[in-house]
Motif scaffolding. Sequence first.
Motif, PDB file in Angstrom:
ATOM      1  N   LYS A   1       1.408  33.404 -12.141  1.00  0.00           N
ATOM      2  CA  LYS A   1       0.637  34.300 -11.510  1.00  0.00           C
ATOM      3  C   LYS A   1      -0.154  33.769  -9.898  1.00  0.00           C
ATOM      4  O   LYS A   1      -0.005  32.564  -9.998  1.00  0.00           O
ATOM      5  N   PRO A   2      -0.539  34.598  -9.159  1.00  0.00           N
ATOM      6  CA  PRO A   2      -0.723  34.105  -7.803  1.00  0.00           C
ATOM      7  C   PRO A   2      -1.797  33.043  -7.831  1.00  0.00           C
ATOM      8  O   PRO A   2      -2.798  33.000  -8.723  1.00  0.00           O
ATOM      9  N   GLY A   3      -1.632  31.675  -7.096  1.00  0.00           N
ATOM     10  CA  GLY A   3      -2.486  30.659  -7.276  1.00  0.00           C
ATOM     11  C   GLY A   3      -2.036  29.468  -8.182  1.00  0.00           C
ATOM     12  O   GLY A   3      -2.821  28.527  -8.163  1.00  0.00           O
ATOM     13  N   PHE A   4      -0.941  29.863  -8.665  1.00  0.00           N
ATOM     14  CA  PHE A   4      -0.433  28.753  -9.906  1.00  0.00           C
ATOM     15  C   PHE A   4       0.973  28.384  -9.174  1.00  0.00           C
ATOM     16  O   PHE A   4       1.653  29.523  -8.680  1.00  0.00           O
ATOM     17  N   GLY A   5       1.486  27.296  -9.740  1.00  0.00           N
ATOM     18  CA  GLY A   5       2.640  26.920  -9.317  1.00  0.00           C
ATOM     19  C   GLY A   5       3.234  25.640  -9.760  1.00  0.00           C
ATOM     20  O   GLY A   5       2.755  25.350 -10.892  1.00  0.00           O
ATOM     21  N   ILE A   6       4.266  25.099  -9.129  1.00  0.00           N
ATOM     22  CA  ILE A   6       5.200  24.087 -10.044  1.00  0.00           C
ATOM     23  C   ILE A   6       5.505  23.107  -8.941  1.00  0.00           C
ATOM     24  O   ILE A   6       5.349  23.408  -7.681  1.00  0.00           O
ATOM     25  N   TYR A   7       5.825  21.699  -9.331  1.00  0.00           N
ATOM     26  CA  TYR A   7       6.169  20.717  -8.696  1.00  0.00           C
ATOM     27  C   TYR A   7       7.146  19.963  -9.260  1.00  0.00           C
ATOM     28  O   TYR A   7       7.282  20.079 -10.709  1.00  0.00           O
ATOM     29  N   THR A   8       8.003  19.178  -8.500  1.00  0.00           N
ATOM     30  CA  THR A   8       9.121  18.432  -9.314  1.00  0.00           C
ATOM     31  C   THR A   8       9.514  17.310  -8.547  1.00  0.00           C
ATOM     32  O   THR A   8       9.265  17.319  -7.169  1.00  0.00           O
ATOM     33  N   ASP A   9      10.179  16.189  -8.973  1.00  0.00           N
ATOM     34  CA  ASP A   9      10.843  15.282  -8.422  1.00  0.00           C
ATOM     35  C   ASP A   9      12.214  15.749  -7.835  1.00  0.00           C
ATOM     36  O   ASP A   9      13.023  16.099  -8.845  1.00  0.00           O
ATOM     37  N   MET A  10      12.449  16.045  -6.359  1.00  0.00           N
ATOM     38  CA  MET A  10      13.779  16.506  -6.087  1.00  0.00           C
ATOM     39  C   MET A  10      14.446  15.296  -5.593  1.00  0.00           C
ATOM     40  O   MET A  10      14.139  14.490  -4.709  1.00  0.00           O
ATOM     41  N   ASN A  11      15.660  15.029  -6.168  1.00  0.00           N
ATOM     42  CA  ASN A  11      16.831  14.074  -5.613  1.00  0.00           C
ATOM     43  C   ASN A  11      17.891  14.610  -4.948  1.00  0.00           C
ATOM     44  O   ASN A  11      18.543  15.271  -5.566  1.00  0.00           O
ATOM     45  N   ALA A  12      18.143  14.335  -3.676  1.00  0.00           N
ATOM     46  CA  ALA A  12      19.174  15.170  -2.927  1.00  0.00           C
ATOM     47  C   ALA A  12      20.208  14.016  -2.228  1.00  0.00           C
ATOM     48  O   ALA A  12      19.710  13.143  -2.085  1.00  0.00           O
ATOM     49  N   ILE A  13      21.281  14.532  -1.885  1.00  0.00           N
ATOM     50  CA  ILE A  13      22.212  13.756  -1.127  1.00  0.00           C
ATOM     51  C   ILE A  13      22.641  14.786   0.045  1.00  0.00           C
ATOM     52  O   ILE A  13      23.211  15.719  -0.017  1.00  0.00           O
ATOM     53  N   ARG A  14      22.454  14.298   1.378  1.00  0.00           N
ATOM     54  CA  ARG A  14      22.785  14.759   2.566  1.00  0.00           C
ATOM     55  C   ARG A  14      23.728  14.012   3.327  1.00  0.00           C
ATOM     56  O   ARG A  14      23.559  13.272   4.162  1.00  0.00           O
ATOM     57  N   PRO A  15      25.188  14.208   3.139  1.00  0.00           N
ATOM     58  CA  PRO A  15      25.913  13.432   3.727  1.00  0.00           C
ATOM     59  C   PRO A  15      26.312  13.595   5.208  1.00  0.00           C
ATOM     60  O   PRO A  15      26.765  12.767   5.850  1.00  0.00           O
ATOM     61  N   ASP A  16      25.739  14.810   5.878  1.00  0.00           N
ATOM     62  CA  ASP A  16      25.905  14.890   7.263  1.00  0.00           C
ATOM     63  C   ASP A  16      24.596  14.501   8.040  1.00  0.00           C
ATOM     64  O   ASP A  16      24.587  14.930   9.267  1.00  0.00           O
ATOM     65  N   GLU A  17      23.743  13.992   7.372  1.00  0.00           N
ATOM     66  CA  GLU A  17      22.372  13.442   7.913  1.00  0.00           C
ATOM     67  C   GLU A  17      22.672  12.250   8.868  1.00  0.00           C
ATOM     68  O   GLU A  17      23.626  11.281   8.780  1.00  0.00           O
ATOM     69  N   ASP A  18      22.197  12.226  10.355  1.00  0.00           N
ATOM     70  CA  ASP A  18      22.373  11.198  11.124  1.00  0.00           C
ATOM     71  C   ASP A  18      21.382  10.062  10.714  1.00  0.00           C
ATOM     72  O   ASP A  18      20.219  10.262  10.850  1.00  0.00           O
ATOM     73  N   LEU A  19      21.908   8.891  10.467  1.00  0.00           N
ATOM     74  CA  LEU A  19      21.198   7.830   9.803  1.00  0.00           C
ATOM     75  C   LEU A  19      20.273   7.099  10.894  1.00  0.00           C
ATOM     76  O   LEU A  19      21.023   6.744  11.982  1.00  0.00           O
ATOM     77  N   ASP A  20      19.040   6.777  10.519  1.00  0.00           N
ATOM     78  CA  ASP A  20      18.480   5.991  11.476  1.00  0.00           C
ATOM     79  C   ASP A  20      17.231   5.511  10.567  1.00  0.00           C
ATOM     80  O   ASP A  20      17.174   5.475   9.427  1.00  0.00           O
ATOM     81  N   ALA A  21      16.078   5.080  11.318  1.00  0.00           N
ATOM     82  CA  ALA A  21      14.888   4.452  10.664  1.00  0.00           C
ATOM     83  C   ALA A  21      14.231   5.352   9.695  1.00  0.00           C
ATOM     84  O   ALA A  21      13.441   4.969   8.869  1.00  0.00           O
TER      85      ALA A  21
END
Length: 348
Positions: free
Chosen positions: A98-118
């Motif tokens: 119902k409105p006002g309630f939700g979910i959260y989770t631990d998301m683990n992803a791989i993004r191979p096209d990311e430009d790597l920096d700090a």
Amino acid sequence: MVKTKIQKKYKSILGEKETEHAIVLIKDFFQLALSTELNLTRVTAPLFVRSGTGVNDDLNGVERPVSFPVKSMNEERLEIVQSLAKWKRLKVTDLGLKPGFGIYTDMNAIRPDEDLDAVHSLYVDQWDWEMAIDEKDRTIFFLHEIVEKIYRCIKRTEFFIYDRYDNIKPVLPEHIEFVYADDLQREYPDLTPKEREAKVAKKYGAVFISGIGGKLPDGSIHDGRSPDYDDWITETGDGHRGLNGDIIVWNDVLKAPFELSSMGIRVCPQSLTAQLEERGMEERAKLMFHTKLLKGQLTQTLGGGIGQSRLCMFLLRKAHIGETQVSIWPDKIHAECKKKGIKLLQLK
């Protein structure tokens, strides 16, 4: 993309072992604060989804997901998630929240096209969250209320860490400032979006920039957004467009703006259609996720992601995200970090 660079020689406030302990403290404290503040229930998240369904997040619309065939499924291809922006909406709908309630989770992803920096790595870990909302809550004002709640959680976590490590002084301002991407473009027409972020982040300490992804007055966009999760085209009623945005703070270690969270009210059938047309991606309307949405079969939601390693990096005053997560880095980054006095968690 403008890379975030390490400005000078650096010495970590905490040693490696202390850092590992502090990471656990931050993650445990923050997720409890977030779930309590937003009425979120923790759920288990997928690491991969089916290809060709429209469920995976393609971020700016061009990034390639990691995919693989499955022998036991007639070589059907699956994709490692890049985020859970659309999966979460399916989950909220399936749970009948119902409105006002939700979910959260631990998301683990791989993004191979990311430009790597700090601050950007191949591995992305974040708290992905999503909440059901009423149709009447599809406003910029409601979005800003949720931003303030999330910012309070960040502030409380900063004090929590200071209470345990008194040499890590609080730096966040009491309140977060709200600005619009189109106003920034008008105010600083000769600056790049990254330079505009630096101006307001340094000025206020913490800002929420609304209207990310939609066209600005000069025809450009502040930053990329896929057309099929955040609503960046709907008029806000106060002369602007876009029901989404980013939480950005000033990072004094890096002397740069620092994004902690991206979030927004999700597209409705009308805004999805308009955004697909604006990007020339009308063919996506035939995918499973998009078909359900256009038929009105998905709950209206608001959601986003909060970087776990990034939040730890900021609160522990680290100079590189590799100090709060284990990823893989090219030799030149290892060499630069060694030169600047940065100890990455990943073994060379």
